[in-house]
Scaffold this active site. Structure first.
Site, short mmCIF file in Angstrom:
data_model
loop_
_atom_site.label_atom_id
_atom_site.label_comp_id
_atom_site.label_asym_id
_atom_site.label_seq_id
_atom_site.Cartn_x
_atom_site.Cartn_y
_atom_site.Cartn_z
N HIS A 15 -21.95 -37.03 38.11
CA HIS A 15 -23.40 -37.18 37.98
C HIS A 15 -23.93 -36.29 36.86
CE1 HIS A 15 -23.30 -38.10 42.55
NE2 HIS A 15 -23.43 -39.23 41.92
N LYS A 71 -29.11 -45.04 55.74
CA LYS A 71 -27.71 -44.65 55.52
C LYS A 71 -27.59 -43.17 55.87
CE LYS A 71 -24.78 -44.60 51.52
NZ LYS A 71 -24.70 -44.98 50.11
N ARG A 89 -18.29 -46.08 36.25
CA ARG A 89 -16.99 -45.45 36.36
C ARG A 89 -15.94 -46.48 35.97
NH1 ARG A 89 -18.50 -42.79 42.04
NH2 ARG A 89 -19.86 -44.59 41.95
N SER A 139 -18.84 -39.04 45.21
CA SER A 139 -19.36 -38.21 46.30
C SER A 139 -18.61 -38.49 47.59
CB SER A 139 -20.85 -38.50 46.53
OG SER A 139 -21.60 -38.10 45.41
P1 ADP Z 1 -25.67 -44.70 44.67
O1 ADP Z 1 -25.27 -44.61 46.10
O2 ADP Z 1 -27.09 -45.15 44.45
O3 ADP Z 1 -24.67 -45.42 43.78
P2 ADP Z 1 -24.64 -42.22 43.68
O4 ADP Z 1 -25.21 -40.88 43.88
O5 ADP Z 1 -23.32 -42.49 44.30
O6 ADP Z 1 -25.74 -43.20 44.18
O7 ADP Z 1 -24.52 -42.55 42.14
C1 ADP Z 1 -25.61 -42.54 41.28
C2 ADP Z 1 -25.18 -43.08 39.92
O8 ADP Z 1 -24.21 -42.22 39.36
C3 ADP Z 1 -24.56 -44.46 39.93
O9 ADP Z 1 -24.97 -45.14 38.76
C4 ADP Z 1 -23.08 -44.19 39.86
O10 ADP Z 1 -22.38 -45.26 39.28
C5 ADP Z 1 -23.08 -42.98 38.96
N1 ADP Z 1 -21.89 -42.15 39.12
C6 ADP Z 1 -21.48 -41.51 40.21
N2 ADP Z 1 -20.36 -40.81 39.99
C7 ADP Z 1 -20.04 -41.03 38.68
C8 ADP Z 1 -18.98 -40.62 37.82
N3 ADP Z 1 -18.00 -39.83 38.26
N4 ADP Z 1 -18.99 -41.06 36.55
C9 ADP Z 1 -19.96 -41.88 36.11
N5 ADP Z 1 -20.99 -42.30 36.85
C10 ADP Z 1 -21.03 -41.90 38.12
#
Ligand code: ADP
Length: 156
Positions: free
Chosen positions: A15, A39, A88, A125
């Site tokens: 992030h 959730k 990703r 996460s």
């Molecule tokens: P959501 O549940 O809304 O996907 P997240 O917190 O998991 O929320 O992710 C928020 C954003 O960050 C999303 O666009 C996700 O693809 C991106 N993201 C999460 N981890 C990574 C990573 N390691 N590299 C690139 N983008 C990431």
């Protein structure tokens, strides 16, 4: 100006990499932490916000806000026209594609995608929570304040 929405449960180095890249692309970036009432998250929204604020404290162009409800409505209230998302691997594409087109159809708001540095692009996460729950070392995956928060939350 753009909005980077997510759950951030907890914030990871993936992030933060996207946020740094977004801050370089846009004059202002709002990191929008979803309250996500249906959730169940490990950290409640106020803790996810506090953790994110601390992790981006060095970035002047970045602010962190919590939001409830439709992401596009929050983006509109901020006066932004762009959603920032990270990609990703291939498996992210299908969901992100549907989400971006749905959001554009209902609001006209465009989504801009950025690739994370390959060193952190695999981080999620979900796996961070799993590793931390089992007592593993997540310090290479999340910022130091999230390591501490996970320890406090999981009693590890
Ligand atoms: P959501 O549940 O809304 O996907 P997240 O917190 O998991 O929320 O992710 C928020 C954003 O960050 C999303 O666009 C996700 O693809 C991106 N993201 C999460 N981890 C990574 C990573 N390691 N590299 C690139 N983008 C990431």
């Amino acid at each position: 100006m753009a909005v980077f929405p997510g759950v951030f449960d907890p914030v990871t180095r993936g992030h933060l990499d996207i946020i740094r890249r977004g801050a370089a692309l846009f004059d202002r970036l709002v990191v929008a932490v979803a309250e996500n009432p249906d959730k169940r998250s490990l950290f409640p929204a106020d803790e996810r916000v506090a953790m994110m604020r601390e992790a981006v404290a060095d970035l002047d162009a970045v602010e962190v806000q919590a939001y409830e409800g439709l992401t596009v409505e929050f983006v509109g209230r901020c006066g932004a026209a762009v959603i920032l998302r990270g990609l990703r691997q291939h498996s992210d594409f299908e969901y992100e594609y549907q989400l971006a087109l749905t959001n554009r159809t209902i609001s006209g708001i465009e989504t801009v995608f950025v690739m994370a540095d390959e060193k952190v692009a695999y981080v999620s996460s979900h796996l961070v929570r799993e590793v931390a729950r089992l007592g593993g070392d997540v310090s290479a995956l999340v910022p130091p304040n999230a390591v501490q928060a996970l320890k406090a939350k999981l009693g590890a």
